[in-house]
Design a protein around this motif. Structure first.
Motif, short mmCIF file in Angstrom:
data_model
loop_
_atom_site.label_atom_id
_atom_site.label_comp_id
_atom_site.label_asym_id
_atom_site.label_seq_id
_atom_site.Cartn_x
_atom_site.Cartn_y
_atom_site.Cartn_z
N GLU A 191 0.83 -1.21 0.00
CA GLU A 191 0.00 0.00 0.00
C GLU A 191 0.86 1.26 0.00
O GLU A 191 0.54 2.25 -0.66
CB GLU A 191 -0.93 -0.01 1.22
CG GLU A 191 -2.02 -1.06 1.11
CD GLU A 191 -2.91 -1.13 2.35
OE1 GLU A 191 -3.03 -0.11 3.05
OE2 GLU A 191 -3.46 -2.22 2.62
N ARG B 256 -7.37 5.43 -6.56
CA ARG B 256 -6.57 4.37 -5.94
C ARG B 256 -7.50 3.22 -5.56
O ARG B 256 -8.54 3.46 -4.94
CB ARG B 256 -5.90 4.87 -4.65
CG ARG B 256 -5.13 6.16 -4.83
CD ARG B 256 -4.64 6.75 -3.51
NE ARG B 256 -4.22 8.15 -3.77
CZ ARG B 256 -3.25 8.79 -3.14
NH1 ARG B 256 -2.59 8.20 -2.18
NH2 ARG B 256 -2.94 10.04 -3.44
N GLN C 285 -8.16 -1.47 -5.57
CA GLN C 285 -7.66 -2.84 -5.72
C GLN C 285 -8.23 -3.45 -6.99
O GLN C 285 -9.38 -3.20 -7.34
CB GLN C 285 -8.09 -3.65 -4.50
CG GLN C 285 -7.51 -5.07 -4.49
CD GLN C 285 -7.85 -5.85 -3.23
OE1 GLN C 285 -8.43 -5.30 -2.29
NE2 GLN C 285 -7.50 -7.13 -3.21
N TYR D 279 -2.91 -3.81 -6.42
CA TYR D 279 -3.47 -2.47 -6.23
C TYR D 279 -3.06 -1.61 -7.42
O TYR D 279 -2.02 -1.84 -8.04
CB TYR D 279 -3.00 -1.87 -4.91
CG TYR D 279 -3.43 -2.74 -3.76
CD1 TYR D 279 -4.65 -2.56 -3.14
CD2 TYR D 279 -2.63 -3.81 -3.33
CE1 TYR D 279 -5.08 -3.39 -2.11
CE2 TYR D 279 -3.04 -4.65 -2.30
CZ TYR D 279 -4.27 -4.43 -1.69
OH TYR D 279 -4.69 -5.26 -0.69
N THR E 182 1.12 -0.07 -10.66
CA THR E 182 0.50 -1.14 -9.88
C THR E 182 1.44 -1.61 -8.78
O THR E 182 2.66 -1.48 -8.89
CB THR E 182 0.15 -2.37 -10.76
OG1 THR E 182 1.28 -2.70 -11.57
CG2 THR E 182 -1.04 -2.09 -11.66
N CYS F 257 -10.97 -0.81 -11.03
CA CYS F 257 -10.55 -1.11 -9.66
C CYS F 257 -11.73 -1.04 -8.70
O CYS F 257 -12.78 -0.48 -9.03
CB CYS F 257 -9.43 -0.17 -9.18
SG CYS F 257 -9.96 1.52 -8.87
#
Lengths: 477, 477
Positions: free
Chosen positions: B180, B200, B202, B216, B232, B448
């Motif tokens: 992260e 931002r 996942q 991510y 990523t 995402c």
């Protein structure tokens, strides 16, 4: 103290076995490691930080002369590699070939660049039209691949990192000027930053780059008396331009071929730093290029106030690349480790020093210790780093000079090569047959015809015929 | 003025044909060119200088978090690539294979790295023994090769430049933290330096990296409403460690597998800069990353005193990356060229300005002109560059927000994707079947699951089943 010794004991003495000493230093100073791919290196943080510092300083010097950075492809189609006859003959036997992309066989195989003359030429042929497009002064930082049979870390590996400059000019004079200019950039960089003295000169035709009209070189002398070619600069004339059709419209509208140069310096130079400055305790790094210039080592660090004072000292030295070793290893182990890694100055701070408001500075190169007042530590360390840088160059220069011999007859010549590792200056007739013979008999090669010529005699040291060129000869890495 | 127009006329309007506009800008701003090797780029000085600035700033931010740079080999032996099952399935179909070294066929073929997880794992397996060796937080700057079928400059090419970080940690928690952390380094860099706002989040399992437990991503929105995955960060858990046997002795002497991460950002980001900030006059560069921030253009430069004053102005601006265009082109041509290259501020100095002791500053982004006294030009240019940087981000952010839609039913969803280029936020049940269906019907993919989740409804936009995840969907580059 048993542990403290272990680190040092693992190194072979350089006088016992220089090659093994080199391998030991590379490994123990954690510069690089072997990879699963035979002949390729993993460059570890300590080694790569060295390369980053080299890049930063060299790149700055390049840009001051008008160099612009670019990036060319990794691959060269076979047809492109073959365009310049001498060049392909020089490189084709030692390239890696890509034959498949994904699941399909390629129509034309490609090699992984061993050097990028052909790619730059292909690009220049499309990009250069008029005298207004000249000069092109391009450089790239990249990796190249040469399928060597025997390899050694940094000195000769199947893949290595380097920069390669490729320029195109309107006139032959300008190309020659750039060729010499870049050789001097390399030489000055080596001497001023790496404390590596070099001999500047021209390669013989036998030793010049595949496709070049003239190759210039800087040659350094290692501690064991063997030479290391440390950087080269080539003038191609208009040979590549004719092969690739790189023409420009001149001011008078006539169509002219460009004149080209290329020049390169690689991670090989790290080998030179190791083999010129190192000693039986490990690496010795010139302060200007050392990733860590000062290591602060607390003595009896568990005693009250010691670690605090060590941190304070580190803070006072923040103008340098400084680290504090506050690990739970013994001071002796820390000393050995710091020496192995070649860190130029060690600062010891213990209870006694604190009581006297002082610290002990230890030079990596000479092991000399000086005690300095804590309130002057910044300027004292600065002075010491300057002195180390200068002394390292002076010692290396003295070593080079002390190991440079002369010979005017063949007997003396072969005997000197055999018995006194170093450079041998001798006259040469210009005939490649003599170079071949010298190599066959002595294992030495012509390193360069130095810019600083001397007339030792009027005759070739090998065949006795009239000679006007003085050559540096030596066994080389 | 005929010539002045030519440069601009050669660009397709972005509203007419965005893809062609992109290609035109890349070419006319001289960022890169096609190479003889199909699908590979020549990155020209203007493009490479941009990459160098990106590298410098990102590398600085990496090192602040403890990252160390290294260099791994270019080649991966086939057996090594095959060690992690998901990973080889993901990459084997798109790698370039080396089958011959020099004149000999290799016993085991090698691929040119498409990414270096396997090489780092192989190295870590040998290099990590104890908890004292952890964490390893390594990164390398290099080129990688993926044998793509269709290619576009910067966005998708067979070879591209990037950095790839590879870390090994003692615990799962530490690996997750690092994963992260690096995603946030990318996001902050994009927003603060490139003026590129990002979402931002996942990736879904379908879109995650081959071999990762979790991927991510930062997703940016281009001017045409298409998404671009811009960086990523992957958490591998102990999957690679088990495949490669990377174990360490813990403090309690038990043998444990390490937990790993990797994270990458590539020259693709240059495509984002072009497609987010560019306009019909060419490139528009954020000041913080622009290789040239200020271009001084003399007006009627042959008139006495003009060139001298222009030089003086350049000198007064030496705190910035400033150039003076004193070529013999017309001012109009110079304006167009400076705009095409995206230089944030143009300074015009002509006889009238000199008489009034002033200069004209022109913003690249808004074309606004302001007249400033010559004795305040340094601070005025500084203020203007700050304003441009900030305004560019604000505008890009507003564009992202204005082109982010919501849908709670499938009809609205498909219609929005079709008619309103941008992101569509919608709930998802977690089933890959729904992702496949969305892609098949609309061409959009799940970009995402953003960290900032919202509950738009309780049902999957596709199948209507219960859903707790909100996903950003969109068509992407």
């Amino acid at each position: 103290m048993a542990n403290d010794k272990k680190l040092v004991e693992a190194i072979t003495s350089m006088d016992v076995d220089f090659a093994q000493w080199y391998t030991d230093v590379v490994k123990k100073a954690e510069l690089c490691d072997y990879a699963s791919v035979k002949g390729c290196m993993v460059i570890k943080p300590a080694g790569y930080a060295l390369w980053e510092n080299i890049q930063k300083e060299l790149d700055r010097r390049f840009k001051e002369t008008g160099v612009e950075n670019v990036y060319m492809p990794l691959f060269i189609p076979e047809g492109l590699l073959q365009k310049e006859k001498d060049h392909v003959e020089g490189f084709a036997p030692e390239v890696a070939w890509v034959t498949h992309g994904g699941l399909e066989e390629l129509q034309e195989r490609m090699c992984v660049r061993p050097t990028s003359e052909t790619l730059f030429c292909d690009f220049y042929a499309k990009d250069i039209h008029s005298y207004r497009d000249l000069p092109k002064v391009y450089n790239q930082w990249c990796s190249v691949v040469r399928w060597e049979k025997t390899t050694r870390p940094f000195l000769r590996s199947r893949e290595f990192l380097w920069q390669e400059g490729h320029t195109a000019h309107a006139t032959a004079e300008e190309a020659q000027e750039r060729t010499e200019q870049m050789l001097n950039v390399y030489a000055d960089f080596c001497e001023e930053v790496l404390a590596v003295p070099v001999v500047r000169g021209q390669k013989t035709d036998k030793e010049k780059f595949a496709g070049a009209e003239a190759t210039y070189t800087i040659e350094a002398l290692m501690h064991d008396g063997k030479a290391l070619q440390s950087g080269t600069s080539h003038n191609f004339g208009d040979g590549f331009a004719r092969a690739f059709g790189i023409q420009y419209a001149a001011k008078d509208n006539s169509l002219q071929y460009v004149h080209q140069t290329s020049w390169g310096l690689s991670t090989r130079i790290i080998g030179a730093i190791i083999m010129i400055h190192g000693d039986d305790n490990g690496l010795v790094l010139p302060p200007k290029i050392a990733p860590v210039q000062v290591m602060v080592v607390p003595i009896q660090q568990k005693k009250e106030g010691v670690l605090e004072k060590a941190l304070e000292v580190k803070g006072a030295l923040s103008g340098f690349r400084v680290k504090l070793d506050d690990s739970d290893k013994s001071p002796g182990w820390k000393f050995s480790e710091s020496e192995m890694r070649g860190i130029p100055v060690r600062v010891e701070v213990g209870p006694k020093d604190i009581a006297n408001n002082q610290a002990v500075l230890v030079r990596r190169d000479t092991h000399e210790k000086v005690t300095v007042p804590l309130d002057q530590i910044g300027q004292e360390v600065g002075r010491l780093l300057d002195a180390i840088q200068e002394d390292m160059f002076t010692r290396a220069k003295a070593h080079l000079e002390a190991h440079t011999y002369e010979a005017v007859d063949f007997d003396t010549f072969t005997k000197t090569i055999e018995e006194k590792p170093g450079f041998v200056k001798a006259m040469w007739c210009g005939n490649q047959g003599c170079e071949d013979k010298v190599k066959e008999i002595t294992g030495a090669t012509s390193r360069c015809m130095p810019f600083a010529q001397e007339r030792l005699s009027g005759h070739c040291v090998c065949c006795g015929k009239p000679a006007t060129k003085m050559v540096y000869w030596g066994r080389a890495y």
